[in-house]
Design a protein around this motif. Structure first.
Motif, PDB file in Angstrom:
ATOM      1  N   LEU A 284       6.617   7.059   4.743  1.00  0.00           N
ATOM      2  CA  LEU A 284       6.256   6.164   3.826  1.00  0.00           C
ATOM      3  C   LEU A 284       5.272   6.713   3.111  1.00  0.00           C
ATOM      4  O   LEU A 284       4.764   6.359   1.729  1.00  0.00           O
ATOM      5  CB  LEU A 284       5.753   4.826   4.552  1.00  0.00           C
ATOM      6  CG  LEU A 284       6.926   3.969   5.264  1.00  0.00           C
ATOM      7  CD1 LEU A 284       6.268   2.822   6.336  1.00  0.00           C
ATOM      8  CD2 LEU A 284       7.753   3.451   4.472  1.00  0.00           C
ATOM      9  N   GLU A 285       4.356   7.472   3.649  1.00  0.00           N
ATOM     10  CA  GLU A 285       3.151   8.062   2.662  1.00  0.00           C
ATOM     11  C   GLU A 285       3.666   9.305   2.122  1.00  0.00           C
ATOM     12  O   GLU A 285       3.176   9.474   0.873  1.00  0.00           O
ATOM     13  CB  GLU A 285       2.240   8.657   3.681  1.00  0.00           C
ATOM     14  CG  GLU A 285       1.397   7.638   4.613  1.00  0.00           C
ATOM     15  CD  GLU A 285       0.521   8.010   5.666  1.00  0.00           C
ATOM     16  OE1 GLU A 285       0.707   9.257   5.982  1.00  0.00           O
ATOM     17  OE2 GLU A 285      -0.471   7.534   6.203  1.00  0.00           O
ATOM     18  N   ASP A 286       4.847   9.990   2.435  1.00  0.00           N
ATOM     19  CA  ASP A 286       5.257  11.214   1.592  1.00  0.00           C
ATOM     20  C   ASP A 286       6.726  11.335   1.978  1.00  0.00           C
ATOM     21  O   ASP A 286       7.176  11.574   3.143  1.00  0.00           O
ATOM     22  CB  ASP A 286       4.574  12.328   2.086  1.00  0.00           C
ATOM     23  CG  ASP A 286       5.142  13.561   1.193  1.00  0.00           C
ATOM     24  OD1 ASP A 286       5.768  13.300   0.333  1.00  0.00           O
ATOM     25  OD2 ASP A 286       4.434  14.885   1.592  1.00  0.00           O
TER      26      ASP A 286
ATOM     27  N   GLY B 163       0.742  -1.303  -0.200  1.00  0.00           N
ATOM     28  CA  GLY B 163      -0.029   0.001   0.067  1.00  0.00           C
ATOM     29  C   GLY B 163       0.793   1.287  -0.023  1.00  0.00           C
ATOM     30  O   GLY B 163       0.146   2.428  -0.076  1.00  0.00           O
ATOM     31  N   TYR B 164       2.184   1.252   0.073  1.00  0.00           N
ATOM     32  CA  TYR B 164       2.989   2.205   0.111  1.00  0.00           C
ATOM     33  C   TYR B 164       3.847   2.400  -1.215  1.00  0.00           C
ATOM     34  O   TYR B 164       4.471   1.279  -1.792  1.00  0.00           O
ATOM     35  CB  TYR B 164       3.898   2.385   1.482  1.00  0.00           C
ATOM     36  CG  TYR B 164       3.027   2.349   2.731  1.00  0.00           C
ATOM     37  CD1 TYR B 164       2.609   3.636   3.036  1.00  0.00           C
ATOM     38  CD2 TYR B 164       2.705   1.502   3.246  1.00  0.00           C
ATOM     39  CE1 TYR B 164       1.853   3.873   4.078  1.00  0.00           C
ATOM     40  CE2 TYR B 164       1.893   1.574   4.682  1.00  0.00           C
ATOM     41  CZ  TYR B 164       1.489   2.917   5.006  1.00  0.00           C
ATOM     42  OH  TYR B 164       0.752   2.963   6.090  1.00  0.00           O
ATOM     43  N   GLU B 165       4.320   3.481  -1.858  1.00  0.00           N
ATOM     44  CA  GLU B 165       5.075   3.675  -2.887  1.00  0.00           C
ATOM     45  C   GLU B 165       6.560   3.360  -2.609  1.00  0.00           C
ATOM     46  O   GLU B 165       6.801   3.515  -1.675  1.00  0.00           O
ATOM     47  CB  GLU B 165       4.773   5.080  -3.511  1.00  0.00           C
ATOM     48  CG  GLU B 165       3.395   5.358  -3.920  1.00  0.00           C
ATOM     49  CD  GLU B 165       3.121   4.307  -5.151  1.00  0.00           C
ATOM     50  OE1 GLU B 165       3.767   4.122  -5.997  1.00  0.00           O
ATOM     51  OE2 GLU B 165       1.945   4.247  -5.362  1.00  0.00           O
TER      52      GLU B 165
ATOM     53  N   THR C  83       7.071   2.092  14.140  1.00  0.00           N
ATOM     54  CA  THR C  83       6.647   2.230  12.782  1.00  0.00           C
ATOM     55  C   THR C  83       5.822   1.037  12.506  1.00  0.00           C
ATOM     56  O   THR C  83       4.923   0.617  11.905  1.00  0.00           O
ATOM     57  CB  THR C  83       7.830   2.328  11.939  1.00  0.00           C
ATOM     58  OG1 THR C  83       8.387   3.591  12.165  1.00  0.00           O
ATOM     59  CG2 THR C  83       7.470   2.194  10.406  1.00  0.00           C
TER      60      THR C  83
ATOM     61  N   VAL D  28       5.548   6.094   9.581  1.00  0.00           N
ATOM     62  CA  VAL D  28       4.476   5.979   8.455  1.00  0.00           C
ATOM     63  C   VAL D  28       4.182   7.236   7.698  1.00  0.00           C
ATOM     64  O   VAL D  28       4.074   7.220   6.532  1.00  0.00           O
ATOM     65  CB  VAL D  28       3.242   5.598   8.991  1.00  0.00           C
ATOM     66  CG1 VAL D  28       1.903   5.613   8.172  1.00  0.00           C
ATOM     67  CG2 VAL D  28       3.352   3.984   9.492  1.00  0.00           C
ATOM     68  N   PRO D  29       4.224   8.495   8.316  1.00  0.00           N
ATOM     69  CA  PRO D  29       4.294   9.773   7.691  1.00  0.00           C
ATOM     70  C   PRO D  29       5.316   9.779   6.459  1.00  0.00           C
ATOM     71  O   PRO D  29       5.037  10.350   5.401  1.00  0.00           O
ATOM     72  CB  PRO D  29       4.458  10.600   8.541  1.00  0.00           C
ATOM     73  CG  PRO D  29       3.818  10.301   9.795  1.00  0.00           C
ATOM     74  CD  PRO D  29       4.424   8.773   9.786  1.00  0.00           C
TER      75      PRO D  29
ATOM     76  N   LEU E 131       2.000   0.170  11.271  1.00  0.00           N
ATOM     77  CA  LEU E 131       1.703  -0.478  10.274  1.00  0.00           C
ATOM     78  C   LEU E 131       0.868  -1.717  10.350  1.00  0.00           C
ATOM     79  O   LEU E 131       0.068  -2.132   9.414  1.00  0.00           O
ATOM     80  CB  LEU E 131       3.040  -0.790   9.182  1.00  0.00           C
ATOM     81  CG  LEU E 131       4.041   0.199   8.588  1.00  0.00           C
ATOM     82  CD1 LEU E 131       5.251  -0.522   8.317  1.00  0.00           C
ATOM     83  CD2 LEU E 131       3.235   0.686   7.495  1.00  0.00           C
TER      84      LEU E 131
END
Length: 508
Positions: A418-420, A378-380, A396, A415-416, A400
Motif C-alpha cells: 500500500l505504501e509502495d 492515508g494511502y495513494e 493487513t 501495508v508495504p 492498518l
C-alpha cells in the motif's frame, strides 16, 4: 495484580454473552468506551509516554470488509471486462489500490473463508480475525455470509451455516427465497423456462448450479439487499466507536437471482463465450479437470443457454455492485471514510465454460484469481502487480488498525505494498484442490495428488491452453516452480505427492 486492561479483556467474553433478557449491547458499549480511550494513545506503544506524538491514535480506526461470492476477477469493469456494469466497485478501485495478482487459497467456499478469516493456508488457527479485533476493543459484526453458508440452503432457512460465533460481537443472517422467488425461472442445462413456482431446482438438487431467476420489483426482498440495509444500520449505530464490520454478499453465487432491470443490459444474444479449443482437455490431467463439464452436465447441448449463463452472472454481479454502492454511500454520508479501511474481495473465482468447465474447485486461473481492492485513508490509489494471497488480509487490516499481528497468522501484511505498489512481498501464491498450485507473476504450476502436473507460461498463454509440464524444453522451469511450491508447502507444514515428470532419481 492483573492490570485493569487485562482484566477487561479477560472478562469481555462473559460481558458479551447475552443475559436472560437477550441484551448484551450495554456491556459492549461500555467496554468499547473504556478500551477505546486506552487504545487511542496506546495502539503503537514504543516504550515512550502514552501522550507523545509517536503514540497518537492511528488514522484508521475501523475496518469494513466486503466479501462477494463466486466472483471471478476478470468479470469486473475495473479488471478489464468491457461488458459488466460495476460502477460502484470500479469507483472504489479508483479510490484505493487494486491488486491485479491476488489469489485465494481454498478454491471453494468453506476452505477459502476459513483460510482468510484465520490467516491459515488450510484448517483453523487459534483466533479468528473478529476475535482479534474484539480483544483490542473493537465492535465486531457479521452481516450475511462470511464463513461458509450453504447457498441456497442456509439462505432460505436464514441459518448460520459454519459460522464461528466467537468471531462476532453480533451477527445477522440475510434470508431469501432464492430459486423460489417469483419471477422468470430458468434451469439452463435442462433448457427449462417457466414462471411456475413448482418443481424448481433448489437445495441439494443436482442442477441448481444452472438456475437463474429474473424477478420483478426492486430486489429489497433479496439477501444481498438485506445485507446492505443491515450493514448501513450498523454503521449508523456504531459510528462513534471503533468497529470491524464484515458484509458478506451471496451473489453472483447460484441461483443467480436479480431484478429484471439488471438482466436487461445483457441480452444473451450479445454474450461471448470463452474460446473453445479442439482437444483442449487432452493435456489436462484427470485431477485437473472440473467435475462439472459441459459434456457431463448437459449444457453443451444448448449453446444459447451458455450465453444466458453469462447474462445471469453479469446481472447478479451488477445487482451486488448496487448494494456495495449503497454501503459506501452511507459510509461517506456519515463521514467515516476518513477513518475506515475498506476491503473488497471474493472467496474464489468461477468457471463459466472455460475449458468447458463450470463452477469452481480446481486450480486454473479463473478460479484461483480473485478481485482485491483496499481503500485505506492515508494511502495513494493505483494498481499493483505484487503477488498477494487472501491469507494476507488478516495481518493487513490488523496493521492498518494499529493492532499487533498475531504469531499464528501465516499471511503477510500488505501495508508495504500500500505504501509502495512496486514492492513485492512474496514470490508466489499457493492454492489447493486435488493438489496444489503455485502461481508466480509469469508462470502457473499445478501439482496434483496423483503426481500429475500442469505448467503454463502466463505471459504467452494467459488462458492456460497449452500444458508445458511434459515438454523437455521447460524442464528447468518445471523444476524451479516445483522447488518454489515445495518450499512454500514446507513453510506452512503441508506436503503433497511428488510430480511424476520430475521425480528424484533413485540412489544407485
Amino acid at each position: 495484580m492483573m492490570p485493569p486492561l487485562m482484566i477487561l479483556i479477560f472478562n469481555r467474553r462473559q460481558m458479551c454473552h447475552p443475559g436472560p433478557d437477550g441484551s448484551r449491547r450495554w456491556a459492549v458499549r461500555l467496554l468499547a468506551l473504556l478500551l477505546g480511550a486506552f487504545l487511542s494513545g496506546n495502539n503503537r506503544l514504543s516504550g515512550s509516554d502514552a501522550g507523545s506524538e509517536q503514540d497518537a491514535a492511528p488514522t484508521i480506526q475501523n475496518v469494513l470488509l466486503i466479501v462477494s461470492d463466486d466472483l471471478r476477477a476478470s468479470a469486473l469493469g475495473c479488471y478489464g471486462d468491457p461488458i459488466c456494469k460495476t460502477p460502484n466497485i470500479d469507483k472504489l478501485a479508483g479510490q484505493g489500490l487494486l491488486f491485479t495478482h491476488s489469489y485465494c487459497q481454498g478454491t471453494w467456499c468453506a476452505p477459502s473463508r476459513t483460510s482468510f478469516m484465520f490467516s491459515r493456508y488450510q484448517g483453523r488457527g487459534k483466533r479468528t480475525l473478529g476475535e482479534h479485533f474484539q480483544n483490542h476493543g473493537l465492535y465486531s459484526a457479521r452481516v450475511g455470509k462470511i464463513f461458509h453458508m450453504r447457498v441456497p440452503g442456509d439462505i432460505i432457512a436464514g441459518t448460520d451455516g459454519q459460522d464461528v460465533p466467537e468471531c462476532w460481537t453480533e451477527r445477522f443472517n440475510s434470508q431469501g427465497d432464492e430459486a423460489h422467488t417469483p419471477g422468470d425461472y430458468a434451469c439452463l442445462n435442462l433448457n427449462i423456462f417457466t414462471d411456475d413456482l413448482e418443481g424448481r431446482q433448489s437445495t441439494k438438487m443436482p442442477h441448481r448450479m444452472f438456475v437463474s431467476v429474473s424477478i420483478d420489483g426492486d430486489g429489497s426482498d433479496q439477501p444481498d439487499h438485506k445485507t446492505a440495509s443491515k450493514t448501513i444500520e450498523l454503521l449508523q449505530e456504531h459510528r462513534d466507536e471503533r468497529f470491524f464490520i464484515a458484509a458478506g454478499f451471496v451473489r453472483p453465487h447460484y441461483p443467480m437471482v436479480a431484478p429484471r432491470e439488471y438482466f436487461e443490459p445483457y441480452p444473451w444474444q450479445d454474450m461471448s463465450l470463452p474460446p473453445q479449443v479442439q482437444n483442449d482437455l487432452a493435456d489436462i490431467p484427470k485431477l485437473g479437470q472440473s467435475p462439472s463439464r459441459s459434456a457431463k452436465n448437459g449444457i453443451d447441448e444448448y449453446p444459447d443457454n451458455q450465453r444466458r449463463m453469462w447474462t445471469a452472472y453479469y446481472a447478479s454481479i451488477s445487482f451486488m455492485d448496487a448494494q456495495v454502492g449503497r454501503i459506501l454511500e452511507e459510509l461517506d454520508r456519515l463521514g467515516l471514510r476518513e477513518s475506515t479501511a475498506v476491503v473488497f474481495t471474493s472467496d474464489h473465482g468461477y468457471h463459466l465454460g472455460d475449458h468447458t468447465f463450470w463452477q469452481k474447485s480446481n486450480v486454473h486461473v479463473e478460479v484461483t484469481r480473485v478481485p482485491l481492492i483496499i481503500s485505506a485513508p492515508g494511502y495513494e490509489s493505483g494498481r499493483t502487480d505484487s503477488i498477494v494471497e487472501l491469507v494476507d488480509l488478516y495481518p493487513t487490516v490488523s496493521e492498518l488498525a494499529g493492532l499487533p499481528i498475531p504469531e499464528q497468522v501465516q499471511g503477510l501484511s500488505l501495508v508495504p505494498v500500500l505504501e509502495d505498489p512496486s514492492v513485492g512481498i512474496k514470490d508466489g501464491a499457493l492454492s489447493f484442490s486435488n493438489g496444489h498450485s503455485w502461481r508466480t507473476k509469469n508462470w502457473a504450476y499445478m501439482r496434483y495428488n496423483d503426481g500429475s502436473a500442469e505448467l503454463y507460461d502466463m505471459r504467452r498463454d494467459p488462458g492456460q491452453i497449452t500444458n508445458l509440464a511434459d515438454d523437455p524444453q521447460y524442464n528447468a522451469t518445471l523444476k524451479r516452480m516445483h522447488a518454489g511450491l515445495s518450499a512454500r508447502l514446507e513453510s506452512t507444514g503441508l506436503t503433497i505427492a511428488q510430480p511424476k515428470s520430475i521425480a528424484p532419481t533413485p540412489a544407485p
